[in-house]
Design an enzyme around this catalytic site. Structure first.
Site, PDB file in Angstrom:
ATOM      1  N   HIS A   1       0.823  -1.220   0.000  1.00 60.09           N
ATOM      2  CA  HIS A   1       0.000   0.000   0.000  1.00 60.09           C
ATOM      3  C   HIS A   1       0.857   1.270   0.000  1.00 60.09           C
ATOM      4  O   HIS A   1       0.535   2.243   0.660  1.00 60.09           O
ATOM      5  CB  HIS A   1      -0.927   0.006   1.240  1.00 60.09           C
ATOM      6  CG  HIS A   1      -2.046  -0.982   1.142  1.00 60.09           C
ATOM      7  ND1 HIS A   1      -3.209  -0.712   0.465  1.00 60.09           N
ATOM      8  CD2 HIS A   1      -2.180  -2.247   1.621  1.00 60.09           C
ATOM      9  CE1 HIS A   1      -4.019  -1.768   0.538  1.00 60.09           C
ATOM     10  NE2 HIS A   1      -3.416  -2.714   1.227  1.00 60.09           N
TER      11      HIS A   1
ATOM     12  N   ASP B   1      -0.913  -5.138   5.985  1.00 57.65           N
ATOM     13  CA  ASP B   1      -1.980  -5.939   5.362  1.00 57.65           C
ATOM     14  C   ASP B   1      -1.705  -6.122   3.870  1.00 57.65           C
ATOM     15  O   ASP B   1      -1.002  -5.331   3.252  1.00 57.65           O
ATOM     16  CB  ASP B   1      -3.341  -5.263   5.550  1.00 57.65           C
ATOM     17  CG  ASP B   1      -3.373  -3.862   4.983  1.00 57.65           C
ATOM     18  OD1 ASP B   1      -2.359  -3.140   5.136  1.00 57.65           O
ATOM     19  OD2 ASP B   1      -4.392  -3.474   4.386  1.00 57.65           O
ATOM     20  N   GLU B   2      -2.257  -7.169   3.340  1.00 60.36           N
ATOM     21  CA  GLU B   2      -2.313  -7.409   1.895  1.00 60.36           C
ATOM     22  C   GLU B   2      -0.958  -7.278   1.203  1.00 60.36           C
ATOM     23  O   GLU B   2      -0.853  -6.730   0.106  1.00 60.36           O
ATOM     24  CB  GLU B   2      -3.340  -6.458   1.250  1.00 60.36           C
ATOM     25  CG  GLU B   2      -4.738  -6.648   1.816  1.00 60.36           C
ATOM     26  CD  GLU B   2      -5.785  -5.756   1.157  1.00 60.36           C
ATOM     27  OE1 GLU B   2      -6.884  -6.247   0.888  1.00 60.36           O
ATOM     28  OE2 GLU B   2      -5.504  -4.558   0.922  1.00 60.36           O
ATOM     29  N   VAL B   3       0.061  -7.781   1.846  1.00 58.71           N
ATOM     30  CA  VAL B   3       1.390  -7.784   1.218  1.00 58.71           C
ATOM     31  C   VAL B   3       1.380  -8.789   0.059  1.00 58.71           C
ATOM     32  O   VAL B   3       0.847  -9.882   0.181  1.00 58.71           O
ATOM     33  CB  VAL B   3       2.473  -8.153   2.264  1.00 58.71           C
ATOM     34  CG1 VAL B   3       3.816  -8.417   1.588  1.00 58.71           C
ATOM     35  CG2 VAL B   3       2.587  -7.043   3.300  1.00 58.71           C
TER      36      VAL B   3
ATOM     37  N   GLU C   1      -2.209 -10.051   9.209  1.00 56.91           N
ATOM     38  CA  GLU C   1      -1.347 -10.846   8.321  1.00 56.91           C
ATOM     39  C   GLU C   1       0.086 -10.939   8.835  1.00 56.91           C
ATOM     40  O   GLU C   1       0.760 -11.950   8.622  1.00 56.91           O
ATOM     41  CB  GLU C   1      -1.327 -10.258   6.908  1.00 56.91           C
ATOM     42  CG  GLU C   1      -2.628 -10.415   6.142  1.00 56.91           C
ATOM     43  CD  GLU C   1      -3.467  -9.161   6.168  1.00 56.91           C
ATOM     44  OE1 GLU C   1      -3.591  -8.571   7.272  1.00 56.91           O
ATOM     45  OE2 GLU C   1      -4.008  -8.774   5.120  1.00 56.91           O
TER      46      GLU C   1
END
Lengths: 554, 554
Positions: free
Chosen positions: A256, A321-323, A373
């Site tokens: 991000h 998050d969301e790596v 995560e």
């Protein structure tokens, strides 16, 4: 005098909104007399320890009580009420001068109003007094030219079930003015929420001033007038502190972070992959720190250092998050770097990145906070003092506490206030999104943060929870309508709990609905454009817009 | 000079928003020069027939052009543009003095701007000129201290695909101030919508003055200040007429009429059945005219007589949706009445009711309009001049035109702007509603009103369509956000059509998205709080927030 010391009050009574407070106090009793508020308002006298925060709060509530002319919609045709006395003063007794604001802050208060108009609030801290003042202000309603407090004597003893009751805003996908952030904090204090989780930056924009790299916000903000200066940030923090609201900043990394690439492309990977951005990110534009480069790690550490100094809260949220691994697997530099070091992998590089970041957080004496995560989907050994935010499944909460970590709960299916407005991709005709449907206030309210956690010691690891407004389809134009009154559903959930006394019976939603409707209209009267939840006819006629018994609608 | 006389313009060009108009004109060409607007604004000169409506429109647009400083978000970093000349005047030529506003109103206009700054609008009616003025105003953008018109010479020839392009508001479930209705009409004229379908009353409230029975609104309105006086109504109508917007009132009957029972209980059936309101209505409170009573029929006729005289439009909408037979089957009076007249039934009584109502509409020389159920689900022979509004399934449109009736299309799955916010019943924890999910602008835009109608004569029976905002969860607090820009998706659908020239290729949603985003920001600049549809990053970077090719998201 009718007295109720437990929370159970029958529907017939409650549909008259005898004590229409939001959130409902933990313990209360009330009588049958009415008091008239003196025409000059309520003189709020400080009889205990004095703090700057308390002094400001007394003035704020004194002014609010004087100016507000609120009639509960249920009472629209109540007629002129008889009063049995007057009330002109409120004594506030704060026992300590402590104004630390953290997860241990004591918000307990008692509030007593006698039938002869003697009123007092007692609390251990200034913040407890602020919670009591809010409750006191909600007891007042307008009736034919004067203000009254109904159903005295009133005795309330109140404290939150959870000490972390948060609301997350996202000022990166779209920008929010400082005024709209302050207005959001107004709604929070009216609802007894106490943490503003400020997801400040993301791939789309970097709207905050930086000292260590001014190009970051000069190139990364949407416009010169869409930058939070350091002074703006301190203003927001101080506005929150005066209301007992912590401001926890989030600087999400290593994913991000596309926007950093506008000023620092060399330390980034997979910048704006098009048109297959799905290969490298959860949403466009893609971009992550190049974790194989020491300069990238150092840059990330500089972010932590600068902003952990700017934000006084002891918690610093570093995202995580969301790596996207493929972003690095496809990066020529990373590929080359790994091929030359056979002991390395994307996962080991990621662990190295986190080690450096968390060391820095420790070095600046902050408590780290991250999305789930980092704990559940990397090889990094997350420090034990880290607060883990669960956003995916409710079942992830027991998983995290069973690993011995503290948790903030915000599972999307109960907490994401942006969901339900379909896909925002320009050309997606299907129009649905992964987190549909819309979360109604009842859905939010139905969440049990302690589900499947029976061990009382483990339960203590659940510090609280929050609701989240991601801003792909939100900005200050529609923020009030998206937040309110739904964020208030979370405030009662985390303050009072979804159960009545004894933790066995869920509250009656018809009763809760009547109160949240009143709260919506009160927020509206106080300048927050909360959405209507029902036709006004239903608001005025509690119980008449219920699902019929034992016969679900088709 | 590049010239395009067809509608097809490649994405690469359009992502620069060369002519970022909403709705897109039917035919246009443009060049490569830029004109600077004179600092005193545009002198709009009337060179044709003069009407009061036109005169007011010239002043309105002259003022708007002078005051507006709008920059298309895509042009945020366009730099200072070179100009090749100035423009200071616009000549308007209206060919006829006709100011009738109905389904035959001619909205055709041409708009020409030469490279030397000669500008003219020609139209057959004042309303055509208003559409042209709106287009002209959208050509102007602000650039470094002056206003410019880009890409001259410009030549536009434009007219609507459908002459009925409506928006329905519901002022009964929740009340809307006259100001918010006018603001809604502002959004309509900016988007070239031309019918305000005003669903004024419903079971929850009767917010409009009545001469024949003042108790109707005295008891039936939510509050004395929540009543549209006759003067308010005339004000709304005149505000609309000045903008080429018809106001079609709906007085829904015989169902959706509980509120009449507050003042006239004797002429009603199944008033507020509780808790099993589902037996007698689609939503609480239940209540329908008692169709077995001549007094009820006479009362309904009085409603038609009074309000058909107040509203000048030649169409009068009498509702007729969601009629509940069981309401009457369970009514003791109706039961008794039928048992004494063996030739009668609930259906024959309903037919009799409609016969009387439609006779009255005919008698007052109005064209009736009704929801589809009256045609498709009763035995009543609907007069052939009746306009049928389809709200259930798209397939109902060909069914109705095949019966020879004219249609307004508003199938809920493409048209209902309130959907997607879950159940509003107080105690419904599941929280979903029958018309979920939310209708995104792309969903609304994807509707084809002529689907499965190939006969050109039958196609002509489709007069147009509308979007509908039912107000169980809406009021003036959130109306702007719910209406805009989604109602504008319908405006382009019904003005320009969803296809490019030749009616074979659907418009490219990436291009459309860029334009609707600009339109959203223009509405915002003009005082309408339209919701964001995307992160600003996507708005500024058309094509970069698209669904990846051939790879739907999980």
């Amino acid at each position: 005098m009718k007295a109720f010391t437990s929370l159970f009050v029958g529907l017939a009574l409650f549909t008259k909104n005898i004590l229409a407070l939001w959130p409902i106090p933990h313990s209360y009793s009330y009588g049958t007399s009415n008091l008239e508020v003196a025409s000059h308002g309520i003189h709020i006298e400080n009889c205990g320890v004095s703090t700057d925060i308390l002094s400001k709060a007394l003035i704020r509530y004194s002014d609010l009580i004087f100016s507000e002319k609120f009639v509960n919609p249920v009472d629209y045709n109540a007629g002129k009420l008889e009063t049995d006395g007057t009330i002109s003063a409120l004594k506030v007794n704060v026992l300590t001068a402590c104004t630390d604001l953290d997860v241990d802050t004591d918000e307990f208060y008692t509030l007593n109003i006698t039938s002869t108009g003697e009123a007092s609030i007692t609390s251990n801290t200034s913040f407890g007094a602020i919670r009591g003042l809010e409750t006191f202000s909600q007891l007042i309603s307008y009736n034919y030219g004067r203000k009254i407090i109904k159903n005295v004597p009133i005795s309330i003893s109140d404290k939150p079930s959870f000490t972390y009751r948060g609301l997350m805003i996202d000022t990166a996908r779209n920008y929010y003015s400082v005024d709209s952030i302050k207005r959001t904090m107004d709604g929070m204090v009216y609802s007894k929420l106490n943490v503003l989780h400020w997801h400040i930056v993301d791939s789309q924009s970097w709207p905050i001033e930086s000292l260590f790299d001014p190009q970051l916000y000069i190139k990364g903000s949407y416009a010169p007038e869409m930058v939070y200066t350091r002074q703006n940030v301190l203003d927001v923090i101080s506005y929150g502190k005066e209301r007992g609201i912590r401001v926890i900043p989030e600087f999400d990394m290593p994913g991000h972070t596309y926007i950093i690439g506008l000023s620092n492309p060399k330390i980034m990977s997979c910048l704006n992959t098009q048109p297959m951005w799905t290969d490298h990110a959860a949403e466009p534009p893609s971009g992550q720190f190049n974790i194989a480069k020491p300069e990238a790690i150092e840059y990330a550490q500089n972010i932590v250092k600068e902003y952990s100094a700017l934000f006084p809260d002891n918690v610093f949220h570093v995202g995580g998050d969301e790596v996207n691994r493929k972003c690095w697997e496809d990066d020529p530099y990373v590929k080359d770097f790994i091929s030359k070091n056979s002991s390395l992998s994307v996962d080991s590089l990621l662990t190295g990145f986190y080690s450096n970041i968390y060391d820095t957080i420790s070095h600046v004496k902050k408590t780290p906070m991250c999305w789930q995560e980092t704990l559940l989907h990397t090889n990094f050994t997350v420090p034990k003092d880290t607060i883990i935010q669960v956003w995916i499944e409710p079942e992830d909460v027991p998983t995290v506490v069973n690993k011995g970590y503290r948790v903030i709960t915000s599972p999307y299916m109960y907490s994401y206030l942006d969901c339900g407005h379909g896909s925002w991709l320009s050309n997606d005709p299907a129009g649905n999104s992964w987190c549909d449907p819309f979360k109604t206030w009842k859905k939010i309210y139905s969440y049990n943060p302690l589900v499947n956690i029976t061990d009382p010691e483990k339960q203590k690891l659940v510090l609280g929870g929050e609701v989240n407004l991601w801003s792909e389809q939100a900005d200050e134009t529609n923020v009030d309508k998206l937040l309110w009154p739904r964020a208030a559903a979370a405030s009662e959930l985390y303050w009072s709990g979804p159960y009545m006394s004894g933790n066995t019976t869920l509250r009656n939603l018809t009763e809760v609905s009547a109160r949240i409707n009143e709260h919506r209209f009160r927020l509206l009267a106080r300048g927050i454009d909360a959405s209507p939840t029902q036709p006004l006819w239903c608001v005025r006629n509690p119980g008449m817009c219920d699902l019929p018994p034992s016969k679900p609608l088709a």
